[in-house]
Scaffold this motif. Sequence first.
Motif, PDB file in Angstrom:
ATOM      1  N   GLU A  97      -6.371   6.082   8.273  1.00  0.00           N
ATOM      2  CA  GLU A  97      -6.334   7.398   8.932  1.00  0.00           C
ATOM      3  C   GLU A  97      -7.734   7.923   9.163  1.00  0.00           C
ATOM      4  O   GLU A  97      -8.263   8.698   8.377  1.00  0.00           O
TER       5      GLU A  97
ATOM      6  N   ASN B 217      -4.338   4.875  12.640  1.00  0.00           N
ATOM      7  CA  ASN B 217      -3.576   6.017  13.126  1.00  0.00           C
ATOM      8  C   ASN B 217      -4.452   6.965  13.939  1.00  0.00           C
ATOM      9  O   ASN B 217      -5.311   7.661  13.402  1.00  0.00           O
TER      10      ASN B 217
ATOM     11  N   MET C 233       0.842  -1.187   0.000  1.00  0.00           N
ATOM     12  CA  MET C 233       0.000   0.000   0.000  1.00  0.00           C
ATOM     13  C   MET C 233       0.885   1.248   0.000  1.00  0.00           C
ATOM     14  O   MET C 233       1.809   1.340   0.788  1.00  0.00           O
TER      15      MET C 233
ATOM     16  N   GLU D  52       4.397  -5.752   5.074  1.00  0.00           N
ATOM     17  CA  GLU D  52       3.484  -4.681   4.624  1.00  0.00           C
ATOM     18  C   GLU D  52       2.253  -4.573   5.488  1.00  0.00           C
ATOM     19  O   GLU D  52       1.733  -5.591   5.954  1.00  0.00           O
ATOM     20  N   PHE D  53       1.805  -3.367   5.674  1.00  0.00           N
ATOM     21  CA  PHE D  53       0.515  -3.163   6.337  1.00  0.00           C
ATOM     22  C   PHE D  53      -0.126  -1.916   5.735  1.00  0.00           C
ATOM     23  O   PHE D  53       0.529  -1.140   5.031  1.00  0.00           O
ATOM     24  N   GLU D  54      -1.416  -1.765   6.034  1.00  0.00           N
ATOM     25  CA  GLU D  54      -2.126  -0.592   5.552  1.00  0.00           C
ATOM     26  C   GLU D  54      -2.295   0.386   6.700  1.00  0.00           C
ATOM     27  O   GLU D  54      -2.630  -0.016   7.810  1.00  0.00           O
ATOM     28  N   MET D  55      -2.031   1.644   6.447  1.00  0.00           N
ATOM     29  CA  MET D  55      -2.255   2.670   7.472  1.00  0.00           C
ATOM     30  C   MET D  55      -3.622   3.288   7.224  1.00  0.00           C
ATOM     31  O   MET D  55      -3.869   3.863   6.174  1.00  0.00           O
TER      32      MET D  55
ATOM     33  N   TYR E 167      -2.597   3.030  16.615  1.00  0.00           N
ATOM     34  CA  TYR E 167      -1.219   3.479  16.444  1.00  0.00           C
ATOM     35  C   TYR E 167      -1.136   4.951  16.784  1.00  0.00           C
ATOM     36  O   TYR E 167      -1.852   5.761  16.214  1.00  0.00           O
TER      37      TYR E 167
ATOM     38  N   LYS F  94      -3.435   9.560  15.347  1.00  0.00           N
ATOM     39  CA  LYS F  94      -2.946  10.935  15.209  1.00  0.00           C
ATOM     40  C   LYS F  94      -3.756  11.728  14.185  1.00  0.00           C
ATOM     41  O   LYS F  94      -3.681  12.952  14.130  1.00  0.00           O
TER      42      LYS F  94
ATOM     43  N   HIS G 260       3.366   2.340   3.056  1.00  0.00           N
ATOM     44  CA  HIS G 260       2.937   2.720   4.394  1.00  0.00           C
ATOM     45  C   HIS G 260       3.943   2.287   5.457  1.00  0.00           C
ATOM     46  O   HIS G 260       4.116   2.958   6.457  1.00  0.00           O
ATOM     47  N   ARG G 261       4.600   1.157   5.211  1.00  0.00           N
ATOM     48  CA  ARG G 261       5.495   0.611   6.236  1.00  0.00           C
ATOM     49  C   ARG G 261       6.874   1.253   6.225  1.00  0.00           C
ATOM     50  O   ARG G 261       7.705   0.948   7.064  1.00  0.00           O
TER      51      ARG G 261
END
Lengths: 157, 284, 764
Positions: free
Chosen positions: B8, B51, A1, B3-6, B29, B53, A20-21
């Motif tokens: 928001e 997230n 991503m 891998e990860f998805e953030m 997070y 934040k 993202h990471r």
Amino acid sequence: MKKTVKLVINGETHILEVEHRRTLLEVIRDDLRLTGTKKMCGQGECGSCTVLMDGLAVNACLVLALDADGKRIETIEGLAQDGKLHPIQEAFIEKGAIQCGFCAPGMILTTKALLAKNPSPTEVEIKTAIAGNFCRCTGYARIVDAIQSAAVRLRGE
Amino acid sequence: MKEFEMIEPRTREEACQWLDRFKGKARPYAGGTDLLVELKAGRVKLDALVNLKSIRDLGKIRFSAKNGLAVGALATWTELLESEAVSSHYPLLRKACESMGSLQIRNVATLAGNICHASPAANGPIPLLLHEAVCLIQGINGARIIPVGKLFAGVQKNTLKHDEIVTEIRLPPPPAGAKGSFHKFAHRKAMELPVVAVGALCWTLNGAWSEVRLALGAVAKKPFRAQKTEKFLMKNKSDEKTLRLAAEVAAGECAPITDLRASKEYRLELVKELVFRTLKESLP
Amino acid sequence: MEELFFVGKDIPRVDARTKATGEAIYTVDLAFPNMLWGQMLRSPHPHAKILNIDTSRAERLSGVKVVITGRETPFVFGVSHMDQTPLQTEKVRYVGDPVAAVAAVDLDTAEEALSLIKVDYEPLPAVFDPEEAMKEGAPIIHEGKLRNIAANPIYNIGDVEAAFKEADDVFEDRFETQRVAHVCPEPHNCVAVWDHSGKLTFYYCSQMPSVSRVQLSKAFGIPESKIRVVTNNVGGGFGSRATSKFPMDFVAIVLAKKSGRPVKIECTRAEEFIWTTFRHKFIMTVKTGIKKDGTITGRHITNICDNGAYCDYGPVVTNVGGAMQGTLYRFMNYRYDGYTVYTNLPYGGAMRGIGNPQVHFAGEAQLNMIAHRLGMDPLELRLKNAVRTGDETASGAVLKSCGLTECLEGVANKIGWKGKRANPKPNRGVGIACGVHFTGVRLSPGIDADFAGATMVVNDDGSVNLATSCVDIGSGSSTALTQIAAETLGIEMEKINTIFGDTETCPMGWGSRASRNTAIGGMAVKKAAEDARAQILKAAGEKMEVHPDDLGIRNSTVFVKSAPSRSMSVADVVRFNRYRKNGQAVMAKAHWDAPSTLADKVTGRGNFSMAFSFGAKAIEVEVDPGTGQMNIIEVAAAQDLGKAINPLGAIGQIEGGVHMGLGFAMSEEIVLDEVGRMRNNYLLDYRMPTALDMPPVSSILVETDDPIGPFGAKGVGEMAIISTPDALMAAVYDAVGVWIPDLPITPEKILLALKKKKAAEKAG
């Protein structure tokens, strides 16, 4: 991503598409090839990757590039201006605070953050500020000396 | 890191919905100084980070004499250290902040994150237990409030459901007339998790204790209030002999382990000594 | 005494500016177009036969360019004992022993590829304790090495049994020191690049690039002229990068050859801690005979070095500890039995002091215990027995300069020895210890050499290019060497550009180890500079029609000594010299071999170093009897370094040595699990003192003006760490009455010892 982020590093804007990471340290060193910021542990335990983010000293290895989006980042490359070294750099050189030099960029940036907030730090305040910056060569005494000297220079004395 | 998805989210509700959607494969997070290390080491595998934040209304630090101290989920250790209110009214909390991590970590890590990480040796819980702080929790089914002590389920395990986040930690108004003390034993003066941590908050009336609160860290699966010891102290005269006996009772309430930092036996010796010193400093 | 303009001055380091700006490049900063990432697959077993390795699935993974096993790395290597191959084919001997390697487009792919390699092992019985490993019937780790003894260095001087008979008291005590990591800030890493002319360029954070080149040439069978080893700035060495001897070096080179692309291998911090060698664990017994008046009659030390699975520097490390204990005090009856013992554990290597700090701890700790038992002042006891200038010691060392007495007295004065012992405060104590280390060393049997090289060119504008065989790993060698060159030439430092690390442009030498840079590297530079100076003066003499003996050089100006207004610039001399019929360049070279001798094969005696650096440390500590916590009030460190070429630099080395010494003394320890995996391979639980933990350190420079070294200089770096735990152990006893004979001295050990003592007192 991936996401597009705007990183303002030493006053220069970089628009980058990052996973993202991806950490800020990886972007700085590997993508932008600003290798002055060092990686010693990658886990936030050594401080060699210290950069300033909106004036705060942070471990770039534990800051995601996404977290730095739009923030003002300062790395060691941004300290010297127009061929002139920053007073903190001059102090480190004069006081013998640099040996192998690997911790120096992180140490200098932590110093910058400290002195911006506290222009007349005591010895304990200095040591507390750099407690998260690891040095294997100097034993810290010359570094503390350098920071005290830098404080004097910055106060214009 | 894998891998990860953030994610928001804009609001707390959105955050909880996302956490719920990922069914435990996502975590909140904020500072990330614990979580990113776990992810890098592969000890934790997640599909997403939510997230906090990006949430506007997750507040910072607020204080009023009437309501006490409210510490928002995003408040960092540095912000706590720089807070007038914390310095003036909650010196035990300030002391815990001073000895936590490093400058770089304190600038980014949050108190909320520290207690949610639920390390039995963490700096945060001791003053919160002594002040009988509560945490505000938000989930998809609404909000709830629990004492901070009830947040800990075990070593690095909290009692939150997978859709929940801590939004705020609240400490009651500053305890008038209370004497507090905090001792931790660590190998170094910085970058250390305590080997043993002891805190006390005591009230006196007519030269005797009217209430004693004693909290211990790094000596059991969770930080805890030593209630047997507290009861013992209330029943007996507050002199040095009693304090030594109380220290023995406190040692009996612990279940320390042998790990890289200390042996079980040493931890017990430290508990006895530090409980004695902590209580002595809080003597009426 | 001639006035000095550069030597002896606190000149800022020549490399400090680029290090302060982040411009200084380290090997780890390098990246090349088309570069691949290498990774090694390591054994999960401490001792096992390799039955089969199936790499087929890894080879098929997209992004993987090369997969290799031991078949592709049939080189045997080592330091003194060639007992290692980069990737194992027959069996593995420790958890972490590499068996295969991949090169892939990124690290993630490389990691995934490793997980696809299938290795079939047959576990073998393993042994993890050196005393167990030496017993009959223990599993044999290397064929032919009976009782797992890789080496057995012995010193047998005089008659130690007679010495014990002659003594009034004989004491025997046992000591143990722990494994300690270098923790070099820059992690081990290298990049290998081949080109189609058959040339290999190997970028490596090496302390000894020209030795690396020899080793690689032998291993790969290609001429040294076709190998270029490049070392940039080095983020710390401390002995871990002395010689090219890591599996990853050879593996990167093979991966690069097979893929036709540059290959980089970089250790993570976790790997760096345990698989790039460390200070060996020693188990020592010290037996000392002593007269009532404090004269030591003789000493017998037995040392079991827990080597780990492969020798690396193990035999040398075991040897050095023995040599130095025959070099500190005047007794002439000395026996040392060293055993380098294989165990199925990760293996140690050279680390600052190379065996000396450990054996010093045992010797000095026992001497302090003896002083107490005899009711003698530990300082007086040492002064009585201390070696002096002119002595030939038990080990055969000829001391042309010796400042041991001055060092002892210096630290005693600084710490307030007499006063504090006369008026002790509760729970506070002082301890003292001393030591000696060499300046370069001839200790590898069969290698009768210890040299450095320098080449120098003076340019048309009077500036100088100086190339040295010494690598500046952070110790400041480039600065000291430039100071020596400037002093000798009469040319300012800013005009001298000192380079190191590139075997294509720098001369051969033993590089940076054994505290040899300033003295041995310095003599090579001095000789080259003297040669260049002579050439300048000869040409100037021709031009000015003056005899060269009547000419001097200062500030890049050649002047007539008897008529100083007659002068010409060095630049003009160089141009005059070059641009004429049969003209010449000003070019100089030097290869300087230290005047030391190999040891006698039977006794072990020999004058094995050009000079010996003595030192002493005194520590004042306050112990919290309720927790065992130590608060170090002050450390005084004195060092006889002959001449401080750069006093600020020398102080920096001493302070850094004390920091490393305190970590060794109090808190650093590699903790292994039951099969040899490191449990604390991260900085939080591998505890080095932080800035907040460091006590005030007073450094005393004792200048004894050694007759051999440049301007009287001797080595500094390793003596800086020695004696620290020794002094602390004694200070703790002085404070609270318990001896802790095993390092590290921790609060837990102190508290438990205090409890034991209290219980014994109650019972008794």
